[in-house]
Design a protein around this motif. Structure first.
Motif, PDB file in Angstrom:
ATOM      1  N   LEU A 233       9.495   5.258  52.607  1.00 23.56           N
ATOM      2  CA  LEU A 233       9.528   4.790  51.342  1.00 23.56           C
ATOM      3  C   LEU A 233       8.206   4.526  50.527  1.00 23.56           C
ATOM      4  O   LEU A 233       7.984   4.685  49.627  1.00 23.56           O
ATOM      5  CB  LEU A 233      10.590   3.559  51.171  1.00 23.56           C
ATOM      6  CG  LEU A 233      11.943   3.576  51.225  1.00 23.56           C
ATOM      7  CD1 LEU A 233      12.692   2.419  51.323  1.00 23.56           C
ATOM      8  CD2 LEU A 233      12.520   4.807  50.117  1.00 23.56           C
ATOM      9  N   VAL A 234       7.373   3.831  51.435  1.00 24.15           N
ATOM     10  CA  VAL A 234       5.947   3.288  50.893  1.00 24.15           C
ATOM     11  C   VAL A 234       5.080   4.623  50.683  1.00 24.15           C
ATOM     12  O   VAL A 234       4.557   4.967  49.770  1.00 24.15           O
ATOM     13  CB  VAL A 234       5.251   2.481  51.813  1.00 24.15           C
ATOM     14  CG1 VAL A 234       3.765   2.496  51.733  1.00 24.15           C
ATOM     15  CG2 VAL A 234       5.801   1.199  51.617  1.00 24.15           C
ATOM     16  N   VAL A 235       5.314   5.710  51.868  1.00 22.67           N
ATOM     17  CA  VAL A 235       4.668   6.931  51.673  1.00 22.67           C
ATOM     18  C   VAL A 235       5.188   7.681  50.407  1.00 22.67           C
ATOM     19  O   VAL A 235       4.163   8.364  49.893  1.00 22.67           O
ATOM     20  CB  VAL A 235       4.750   7.602  53.033  1.00 22.67           C
ATOM     21  CG1 VAL A 235       4.389   9.062  53.001  1.00 22.67           C
ATOM     22  CG2 VAL A 235       4.096   7.225  54.206  1.00 22.67           C
TER      23      VAL A 235
ATOM     24  N   PHE B 243       6.542   6.746  47.656  1.00 20.52           N
ATOM     25  CA  PHE B 243       5.996   5.836  46.493  1.00 20.52           C
ATOM     26  C   PHE B 243       4.417   6.090  46.190  1.00 20.52           C
ATOM     27  O   PHE B 243       4.033   6.301  45.257  1.00 20.52           O
ATOM     28  CB  PHE B 243       6.273   4.383  46.550  1.00 20.52           C
ATOM     29  CG  PHE B 243       5.877   3.549  45.458  1.00 20.52           C
ATOM     30  CD1 PHE B 243       6.506   3.396  44.381  1.00 20.52           C
ATOM     31  CD2 PHE B 243       4.560   2.656  45.574  1.00 20.52           C
ATOM     32  CE1 PHE B 243       6.041   2.916  43.483  1.00 20.52           C
ATOM     33  CE2 PHE B 243       4.236   1.953  44.635  1.00 20.52           C
ATOM     34  CZ  PHE B 243       5.233   1.945  43.461  1.00 20.52           C
ATOM     35  N   ILE B 244       3.625   6.116  47.354  1.00 21.82           N
ATOM     36  CA  ILE B 244       2.444   6.235  47.170  1.00 21.82           C
ATOM     37  C   ILE B 244       2.160   7.901  46.754  1.00 21.82           C
ATOM     38  O   ILE B 244       1.149   8.263  45.800  1.00 21.82           O
ATOM     39  CB  ILE B 244       1.588   6.184  48.617  1.00 21.82           C
ATOM     40  CG1 ILE B 244       1.450   4.621  48.748  1.00 21.82           C
ATOM     41  CG2 ILE B 244       0.185   6.926  48.668  1.00 21.82           C
ATOM     42  CD1 ILE B 244       0.785   4.363  50.112  1.00 21.82           C
ATOM     43  N   CYS B 245       2.947   8.687  47.381  1.00 19.58           N
ATOM     44  CA  CYS B 245       2.539  10.203  46.825  1.00 19.58           C
ATOM     45  C   CYS B 245       3.055  10.631  45.584  1.00 19.58           C
ATOM     46  O   CYS B 245       2.406  11.415  44.876  1.00 19.58           O
ATOM     47  CB  CYS B 245       3.713  11.126  47.909  1.00 19.58           C
ATOM     48  SG  CYS B 245       2.707  11.189  49.507  1.00 19.58           S
ATOM     49  N   VAL B 246       3.989   9.992  44.954  1.00 16.42           N
ATOM     50  CA  VAL B 246       4.383   9.980  43.349  1.00 16.42           C
ATOM     51  C   VAL B 246       3.641   9.237  42.337  1.00 16.42           C
ATOM     52  O   VAL B 246       3.518   9.717  41.301  1.00 16.42           O
ATOM     53  CB  VAL B 246       6.000   9.529  43.244  1.00 16.42           C
ATOM     54  CG1 VAL B 246       6.864  10.384  44.127  1.00 16.42           C
ATOM     55  CG2 VAL B 246       6.148   8.306  43.422  1.00 16.42           C
ATOM     56  N   ASN B 247       2.627   8.465  42.752  1.00 14.02           N
ATOM     57  CA  ASN B 247       1.655   7.598  41.889  1.00 14.02           C
ATOM     58  C   ASN B 247       0.393   8.326  41.971  1.00 14.02           C
ATOM     59  O   ASN B 247      -0.403   7.868  42.805  1.00 14.02           O
ATOM     60  CB  ASN B 247       1.896   6.314  42.202  1.00 14.02           C
ATOM     61  CG  ASN B 247       3.119   5.777  41.712  1.00 14.02           C
ATOM     62  OD1 ASN B 247       3.266   5.442  40.539  1.00 14.02           O
ATOM     63  ND2 ASN B 247       4.075   5.196  42.638  1.00 14.02           N
ATOM     64  N   THR B 248       0.097   9.100  41.163  1.00 14.42           N
ATOM     65  CA  THR B 248      -1.274  10.144  41.327  1.00 14.42           C
ATOM     66  C   THR B 248      -2.181   9.633  40.091  1.00 14.42           C
ATOM     67  O   THR B 248      -3.243  10.225  40.259  1.00 14.42           O
ATOM     68  CB  THR B 248      -1.021  11.318  41.466  1.00 14.42           C
ATOM     69  OG1 THR B 248      -0.219  11.953  40.399  1.00 14.42           O
ATOM     70  CG2 THR B 248      -0.092  11.746  43.055  1.00 14.42           C
ATOM     71  N   GLN B 249      -1.914   9.052  39.171  1.00 13.06           N
ATOM     72  CA  GLN B 249      -2.538   9.164  38.046  1.00 13.06           C
ATOM     73  C   GLN B 249      -3.936   8.050  38.531  1.00 13.06           C
ATOM     74  O   GLN B 249      -4.088   7.311  39.173  1.00 13.06           O
ATOM     75  CB  GLN B 249      -1.932   8.578  36.832  1.00 13.06           C
ATOM     76  CG  GLN B 249      -1.537   6.945  37.124  1.00 13.06           C
ATOM     77  CD  GLN B 249       0.106   6.738  37.619  1.00 13.06           C
ATOM     78  OE1 GLN B 249       0.474   7.816  38.527  1.00 13.06           O
ATOM     79  NE2 GLN B 249       0.707   5.818  37.192  1.00 13.06           N
TER      80      GLN B 249
ATOM     81  N   ALA C  81      -5.379   3.570  45.995  1.00 14.20           N
ATOM     82  CA  ALA C  81      -5.409   2.007  45.934  1.00 14.20           C
ATOM     83  C   ALA C  81      -4.227   1.528  46.750  1.00 14.20           C
ATOM     84  O   ALA C  81      -4.133   0.589  47.395  1.00 14.20           O
ATOM     85  CB  ALA C  81      -5.322   1.605  44.793  1.00 14.20           C
ATOM     86  N   LEU C  82      -2.951   2.242  46.442  1.00 11.30           N
ATOM     87  CA  LEU C  82      -1.856   1.950  47.155  1.00 11.30           C
ATOM     88  C   LEU C  82      -1.945   2.015  48.780  1.00 11.30           C
ATOM     89  O   LEU C  82      -1.560   1.107  49.551  1.00 11.30           O
ATOM     90  CB  LEU C  82      -0.646   2.777  46.790  1.00 11.30           C
ATOM     91  CG  LEU C  82      -0.316   2.173  45.180  1.00 11.30           C
ATOM     92  CD1 LEU C  82       0.951   3.258  44.919  1.00 11.30           C
ATOM     93  CD2 LEU C  82       0.376   0.786  45.049  1.00 11.30           C
ATOM     94  N   LEU C  83      -2.388   3.078  49.330  1.00 14.57           N
ATOM     95  CA  LEU C  83      -2.887   3.558  50.429  1.00 14.57           C
ATOM     96  C   LEU C  83      -3.552   2.479  51.140  1.00 14.57           C
ATOM     97  O   LEU C  83      -3.368   2.066  52.288  1.00 14.57           O
ATOM     98  CB  LEU C  83      -3.241   4.787  50.707  1.00 14.57           C
ATOM     99  CG  LEU C  83      -3.623   5.334  51.989  1.00 14.57           C
ATOM    100  CD1 LEU C  83      -2.023   5.262  52.963  1.00 14.57           C
ATOM    101  CD2 LEU C  83      -4.286   6.686  52.265  1.00 14.57           C
TER     102      LEU C  83
END
Length: 79
Positions: free
Chosen positions: A30-32, A34-40, A58-60
């Protein structure tokens, strides 16, 4: 020779998949995602300097720091 003393292949792998490990694996997936869809691009203030970077980076970074802290706090003792 008694067959009771011989361990089978199924006995060695017993206990490898536990509910806790499954829950952690689901959370990691789920974290991966979430990280992949937030690219702005975002601006982050770290104490004094401002840094502009992709949100996924930043999330990673925060995820990796969390893994390191969790691993350090909950590592098993070798004894």
């Amino acid at each position: 020779m008694s067959p009771k003393n011989v361990s089978s292949d199924t006995d060695r792998g017993k206990g490898m998949i536990t509910p806790g490990r499954v829950a952690v694996a689901v959370l990691v997936v789920l974290v991966v995602v979430f990280i992949c869809v937030n690219t702005q691009q975002v601006t982050i203030r770290v104490l004094i300097p401002q840094v502009t970077m992709p949100l996924w980076a930043a999330l990673l970074g925060v995820f990796i720091v969390g893994l390191i802290c969790g691993g350090y706090l909950f590592r098993r003792r070798g004894r």
